[in-house]
Design a protein around this motif. Structure first.
Motif, PDB file in Angstrom:
ATOM      1  N   GLY A  87       2.148 -16.129  58.123  1.00  0.00           N
ATOM      2  CA  GLY A  87       2.355 -17.133  59.156  1.00  0.00           C
ATOM      3  C   GLY A  87       2.775 -16.487  60.460  1.00  0.00           C
ATOM      4  N   SER A  88       3.377 -17.273  61.307  1.00  0.00           N
ATOM      5  CA  SER A  88       3.833 -16.775  62.598  1.00  0.00           C
ATOM      6  C   SER A  88       5.266 -17.226  62.836  1.00  0.00           C
ATOM      7  N   THR A  89       5.929 -16.535  63.728  1.00  0.00           N
ATOM      8  CA  THR A  89       7.343 -16.794  63.973  1.00  0.00           C
ATOM      9  C   THR A  89       7.590 -17.294  65.386  1.00  0.00           C
ATOM     10  N   GLY A  90       8.698 -17.979  65.531  1.00  0.00           N
ATOM     11  CA  GLY A  90       9.236 -18.346  66.827  1.00  0.00           C
ATOM     12  C   GLY A  90      10.697 -17.945  66.834  1.00  0.00           C
ATOM     13  N   LEU A  91      11.184 -17.516  67.974  1.00  0.00           N
ATOM     14  CA  LEU A  91      12.573 -17.066  68.110  1.00  0.00           C
ATOM     15  C   LEU A  91      13.314 -17.973  69.085  1.00  0.00           C
ATOM     16  N   SER A  92      14.574 -18.231  68.779  1.00  0.00           N
ATOM     17  CA  SER A  92      15.434 -18.971  69.694  1.00  0.00           C
ATOM     18  C   SER A  92      16.879 -18.572  69.414  1.00  0.00           C
ATOM     19  N   GLU A  93      17.749 -18.869  70.356  1.00  0.00           N
ATOM     20  CA  GLU A  93      19.159 -18.555  70.162  1.00  0.00           C
ATOM     21  C   GLU A  93      19.764 -19.509  69.134  1.00  0.00           C
ATOM     22  N   ASP A  94      20.662 -18.985  68.334  1.00  0.00           N
ATOM     23  CA  ASP A  94      21.456 -19.813  67.423  1.00  0.00           C
ATOM     24  C   ASP A  94      22.827 -19.929  68.086  1.00  0.00           C
ATOM     25  N   GLU A  95      22.857 -20.640  69.215  1.00  0.00           N
ATOM     26  CA  GLU A  95      24.020 -20.662  70.103  1.00  0.00           C
ATOM     27  C   GLU A  95      25.311 -21.061  69.418  1.00  0.00           C
ATOM     28  N   ASP A  96      25.292 -22.152  68.682  1.00  0.00           N
ATOM     29  CA  ASP A  96      26.523 -22.614  68.026  1.00  0.00           C
ATOM     30  C   ASP A  96      26.680 -22.021  66.629  1.00  0.00           C
ATOM     31  N   LYS A  97      25.745 -21.146  66.259  1.00  0.00           N
ATOM     32  CA  LYS A  97      25.720 -20.499  64.947  1.00  0.00           C
ATOM     33  C   LYS A  97      25.665 -21.516  63.811  1.00  0.00           C
ATOM     34  N   GLY A  98      25.080 -22.666  64.100  1.00  0.00           N
ATOM     35  CA  GLY A  98      24.940 -23.711  63.081  1.00  0.00           C
ATOM     36  C   GLY A  98      24.062 -23.264  61.928  1.00  0.00           C
ATOM     37  N   ILE A 129      15.216 -17.194  63.590  1.00  0.00           N
ATOM     38  CA  ILE A 129      13.816 -16.846  63.337  1.00  0.00           C
ATOM     39  C   ILE A 129      13.224 -17.998  62.540  1.00  0.00           C
ATOM     40  N   ARG A 130      12.198 -18.610  63.080  1.00  0.00           N
ATOM     41  CA  ARG A 130      11.536 -19.721  62.398  1.00  0.00           C
ATOM     42  C   ARG A 130      10.136 -19.278  62.017  1.00  0.00           C
ATOM     43  N   VAL A 131       9.861 -19.264  60.722  1.00  0.00           N
ATOM     44  CA  VAL A 131       8.555 -18.843  60.209  1.00  0.00           C
ATOM     45  C   VAL A 131       7.742 -20.096  59.882  1.00  0.00           C
ATOM     46  N   ARG A 132       6.600 -20.205  60.517  1.00  0.00           N
ATOM     47  CA  ARG A 132       5.672 -21.299  60.231  1.00  0.00           C
ATOM     48  C   ARG A 132       4.570 -20.750  59.327  1.00  0.00           C
ATOM     49  N   PRO A 133       4.598 -21.087  58.047  1.00  0.00           N
ATOM     50  CA  PRO A 133       3.587 -20.555  57.129  1.00  0.00           C
ATOM     51  C   PRO A 133       2.199 -21.150  57.397  1.00  0.00           C
ATOM     52  N   ARG A 134       1.201 -20.299  57.333  1.00  0.00           N
ATOM     53  CA  ARG A 134      -0.191 -20.755  57.348  1.00  0.00           C
ATOM     54  C   ARG A 134      -0.708 -20.888  55.920  1.00  0.00           C
ATOM     55  N   ARG A 135      -0.266 -19.962  55.069  1.00  0.00           N
ATOM     56  CA  ARG A 135      -0.690 -19.958  53.674  1.00  0.00           C
ATOM     57  C   ARG A 135       0.506 -19.615  52.796  1.00  0.00           C
ATOM     58  N   ILE A 136       0.645 -20.352  51.704  1.00  0.00           N
ATOM     59  CA  ILE A 136       1.661 -20.065  50.697  1.00  0.00           C
ATOM     60  C   ILE A 136       0.952 -20.022  49.346  1.00  0.00           C
ATOM     61  N   TYR A 137       1.104 -18.896  48.659  1.00  0.00           N
ATOM     62  CA  TYR A 137       0.537 -18.699  47.328  1.00  0.00           C
ATOM     63  C   TYR A 137       1.703 -18.590  46.353  1.00  0.00           C
ATOM     64  N   SER A 138       1.665 -19.360  45.276  1.00  0.00           N
ATOM     65  CA  SER A 138       2.742 -19.330  44.284  1.00  0.00           C
ATOM     66  C   SER A 138       2.258 -18.729  42.976  1.00  0.00           C
ATOM     67  N   TRP A 139       3.183 -18.094  42.261  1.00  0.00           N
ATOM     68  CA  TRP A 139       2.883 -17.585  40.926  1.00  0.00           C
ATOM     69  C   TRP A 139       4.089 -17.814  40.038  1.00  0.00           C
ATOM     70  N   ASP A 140       3.825 -17.951  38.741  1.00  0.00           N
ATOM     71  CA  ASP A 140       4.889 -18.217  37.775  1.00  0.00           C
ATOM     72  C   ASP A 140       4.452 -17.664  36.418  1.00  0.00           C
ATOM     73  N   TYR A 141       5.138 -16.616  35.958  1.00  0.00           N
ATOM     74  CA  TYR A 141       4.810 -15.987  34.680  1.00  0.00           C
ATOM     75  C   TYR A 141       5.741 -16.457  33.567  1.00  0.00           C
ATOM     76  N   SER A 142       6.387 -17.613  33.739  1.00  0.00           N
ATOM     77  CA  SER A 142       7.323 -18.125  32.724  1.00  0.00           C
ATOM     78  C   SER A 142       6.679 -18.257  31.361  1.00  0.00           C
ATOM     79  N   ASP A 143       5.446 -18.744  31.315  1.00  0.00           N
ATOM     80  CA  ASP A 143       4.761 -18.944  30.033  1.00  0.00           C
ATOM     81  C   ASP A 143       4.498 -17.629  29.314  1.00  0.00           C
ATOM     82  N   ARG A 144       4.363 -16.556  30.050  1.00  0.00           N
ATOM     83  CA  ARG A 144       4.067 -15.241  29.454  1.00  0.00           C
ATOM     84  C   ARG A 144       5.330 -14.548  28.950  1.00  0.00           C
TER      85      ARG A 144
END
Length: 145
Positions: A87-98, A129-144
């Motif tokens: 994805g891509s990121t955007g940056l901004s101040e975390d002024e109040d550290k919320g 740092i705000r990450v806007r995902p374009r693609r998210i791929y998930s995996w889960d090997y719990s069954d194995r």
């Protein structure tokens, strides 16, 4: 719009990301085009990853130069499962550290620690740092396992 593929539905991905408290690993480009990886605390809300880091951190300057990233959130213990994407990121101040306060609650259970006191120091500037995902791929090997 984020494209979701892999083992989980969009709802299952969101549930995993909201409940898992391992850091997100973010890969970005340095100005010389070499790759850089950093692990950061995150929260996932409304389809975005949000991280907070020191304004002078190298990753901040790298992301100002090139906002494109790859990322992964995964567990280091069996059963292996997680998500990765880009994805891509955007940056901004975390002024109040919320955001930083929220991350301290999420990962440390509060702000009553030496680490929290140091991070929340008035002399320390934080960047969101705000990450806007374009693609998210998930995996889960719990069954194995």
């Amino acid at each position: 719009m984020t494209k979701f593929t892999g083992a989980w539905t969009e709802e299952e991905v969101e549930s995993y990301l909201q409940s898992t408290t391992v850091p997100i690993r973010i890969a970005c480009h340095r100005p010389d085009e070499s790759l850089w990886m950093v692990a950061l605390w995150y929260r996932y809300r409304e389809g975005y990853f949000e991280c907070s880091t020191w304004a002078e951190a190298d990753v901040v300057s790298y992301l100002r130069n090139d906002a494109e990233v790859a990322f992964e959130v995964s567990e280091n213990q069996p059963p292996y499962r997680g998500v990765r994407g880009n994805g891509s990121t955007g940056l901004s101040e975390d002024e109040d550290k919320g955001l930083l306060r929220d991350l301290l609650e999420r990962y440390l259970g509060g702000t009553d620690s030496e680490l929290a006191e140091w991070l929340l120091s008035p002399d320390r500037e934080e960047v969101r740092i705000r990450v806007r995902p374009r693609r998210i791929y998930s995996w889960d090997y719990s069954d194995r396992m």
